[in-house]
Design a protein around this motif. Structure first.
Motif, PDB file in Angstrom:
ATOM      1  N   ASN A 143       0.976  -1.116  -0.042  1.00  0.00           N
ATOM      2  CA  ASN A 143      -0.239   0.471  -0.023  1.00  0.00           C
ATOM      3  C   ASN A 143       1.055   1.140   0.102  1.00  0.00           C
ATOM      4  N   ASP A 144       1.229   1.611   0.452  1.00  0.00           N
ATOM      5  CA  ASP A 144       2.862   2.703   0.507  1.00  0.00           C
ATOM      6  C   ASP A 144       3.803   2.767  -0.811  1.00  0.00           C
ATOM      7  N   LEU A 145       4.101   1.762  -0.992  1.00  0.00           N
ATOM      8  CA  LEU A 145       4.437   1.921  -2.149  1.00  0.00           C
ATOM      9  C   LEU A 145       3.789   2.069  -3.235  1.00  0.00           C
ATOM     10  N   ALA A 146       2.941   1.568  -3.085  1.00  0.00           N
ATOM     11  CA  ALA A 146       1.665   2.581  -4.489  1.00  0.00           C
ATOM     12  C   ALA A 146       1.616   3.941  -3.966  1.00  0.00           C
ATOM     13  N   LYS A 147       1.439   3.841  -2.835  1.00  0.00           N
ATOM     14  CA  LYS A 147       1.434   5.020  -2.402  1.00  0.00           C
ATOM     15  C   LYS A 147       2.594   6.617  -3.238  1.00  0.00           C
ATOM     16  N   GLU A 148       3.537   5.879  -2.637  1.00  0.00           N
ATOM     17  CA  GLU A 148       5.081   6.483  -2.937  1.00  0.00           C
ATOM     18  C   GLU A 148       5.378   7.121  -5.396  1.00  0.00           C
ATOM     19  N   THR A 149       5.367   5.328  -5.216  1.00  0.00           N
ATOM     20  CA  THR A 149       5.311   5.628  -6.672  1.00  0.00           C
ATOM     21  C   THR A 149       3.843   5.525  -7.667  1.00  0.00           C
ATOM     22  N   ARG A 150       2.521   6.380  -7.181  1.00  0.00           N
ATOM     23  CA  ARG A 150       1.815   5.967  -7.476  1.00  0.00           C
ATOM     24  C   ARG A 150       1.031   5.144  -9.048  1.00  0.00           C
ATOM     25  N   ALA A 151       1.642   3.489  -8.368  1.00  0.00           N
ATOM     26  CA  ALA A 151       1.875   3.244  -9.185  1.00  0.00           C
ATOM     27  C   ALA A 151      -0.032   2.435  -9.098  1.00  0.00           C
ATOM     28  N   ARG A 152      -0.630   1.783  -9.739  1.00  0.00           N
ATOM     29  CA  ARG A 152      -1.965   1.492  -9.540  1.00  0.00           C
ATOM     30  C   ARG A 152      -2.119  -0.219  -9.267  1.00  0.00           C
ATOM     31  N   PHE A 153      -3.731  -0.195  -8.349  1.00  0.00           N
ATOM     32  CA  PHE A 153      -3.993  -1.571  -8.375  1.00  0.00           C
ATOM     33  C   PHE A 153      -3.934  -2.468  -8.814  1.00  0.00           C
ATOM     34  N   VAL A 154      -4.001  -3.628 -10.104  1.00  0.00           N
ATOM     35  CA  VAL A 154      -4.611  -3.837 -11.524  1.00  0.00           C
ATOM     36  C   VAL A 154      -4.689  -5.385 -10.682  1.00  0.00           C
TER      37      VAL A 154
END
Length: 281
Positions: A143-154
């Motif tokens: 979750n934090d990695l997605a927040k920091e990188t702006r990657a989407r959950f797919v």
């Protein structure tokens, strides 16, 4: 489990989970930090969680709560202390020094959840060499990695795959366990099970969970099947035959089986035996 939630800590005593992360960080609001710290320390000292491993996730040492959390955790003596957001080995070194100064031996887990931490993951993994507070596990903070990188959950987690694979390589190179990140929609059973299977296929040892409803599915996904255990026992038995002693490879059921397969089979059987023992408690 939120360290501030007394009901959750009580329920945790009955969950068929291998380990419980008692959280003082993200799941606890600032005004509840002190109360959560005292409640978690008391829970760990109680000895009422059976064979479940108890891990305390502290706040980072550069926060206003971090040092008090660490002192309380060291005094309580959990099975491990989970360090959030390490960017460099120095972040774990600071925790390890505190543990050593207290004359204790408590393993550390590292929450891999920052871009800089992933860039320095080999350096961080090297903290497995600490004598009093060795790093023994990575926990993926997706979750934090997605927040920091702006990657989407797919579905399939393609944006995250480089991070996951790199982390697995670093973990195995330094003898660490590695636990996958959480699946946020606990009502989506199919999506959760697919992600558990993906994590197992990648080589992860388990998955962090956010709801008790996910425990049974995770246990199913990461446990070896009856067929896998049966085949593993067959491989081990074949290598133990007098005519196969000392061989590096043998023929079994029409295919070549190497000694490394026997070693893998040994782990499968050990895992199955551990699960059986846990279920018998």
């Amino acid at each position: 489990m939120p360290g501030s939630n007394e009901r959750a800590l009580e329920k945790a005593r009955t969950l068929p989970a291998d380990a419980l992360i008692l959280d003082l960080e993200d799941a606890v609001s600032p005004d509840m930090k002190a109360a959560a710290r005292a409640q978690v320390a008391e829970a760990v000292k109680s000895g009422s969680y059976g064979s479940r491993e108890l891990i305390i996730r502290i706040n980072a040492l550069d926060t206003e709560w971090g040092h008090d959390d660490l002192e309380a955790a060291i005094e309580a003596g959990p099975d491990a202390i989970l360090v959030p957001k390490p960017n460099r080995a120095a972040d774990l070194d600071a925790v390890a020094r505190k543990v050593e100064m207290a004359g204790k031996s408590i393993p550390l887990w590292a929450m891999m959840e920052t871009p800089l931490g992933l860039l320095n993951i080999q350096e961080i993994a090297g903290c497995a060499a600490h004598s009093h507070a060795p790093l023994t596990a990575f926990v993926m903070g997706t979750n934090d990695l997605a927040k920091e990188t702006r990657a989407r959950f797919v579905p399939g987690r393609a944006p995250m795959m480089p991070w996951l694979v790199t982390s697995i390589l670093a973990a195995r190179a330094y003898g660490l366990d590695i636990i996958d990140g959480v699946y946020n929609d606990f009502r989506d059973t199919d999506g959760f099970m697919a992600e558990c299977q993906q994590a197992r296929d990648l080589g992860m040892d388990g998955k962090t969970l956010i709801h008790p409803a996910q425990v049974a599915g995770a246990n199913e996904a990461f446990a070896p099947s009856e067929a896998e255990v049966s085949q593993a026992r067959k491989i081990i038995a074949a290598f133990e035959l007098p005519e196969n002693k000392g061989k590096g490879a043998i023929s079994l059921d029409g295919r070549m089986v190497e000694l490394l397969h026997a070693e893998m089979a040994g782990r499968t059987v050990a895992l199955s035996d551990a699960i059986e023992a846990r279920e018998g408690e």
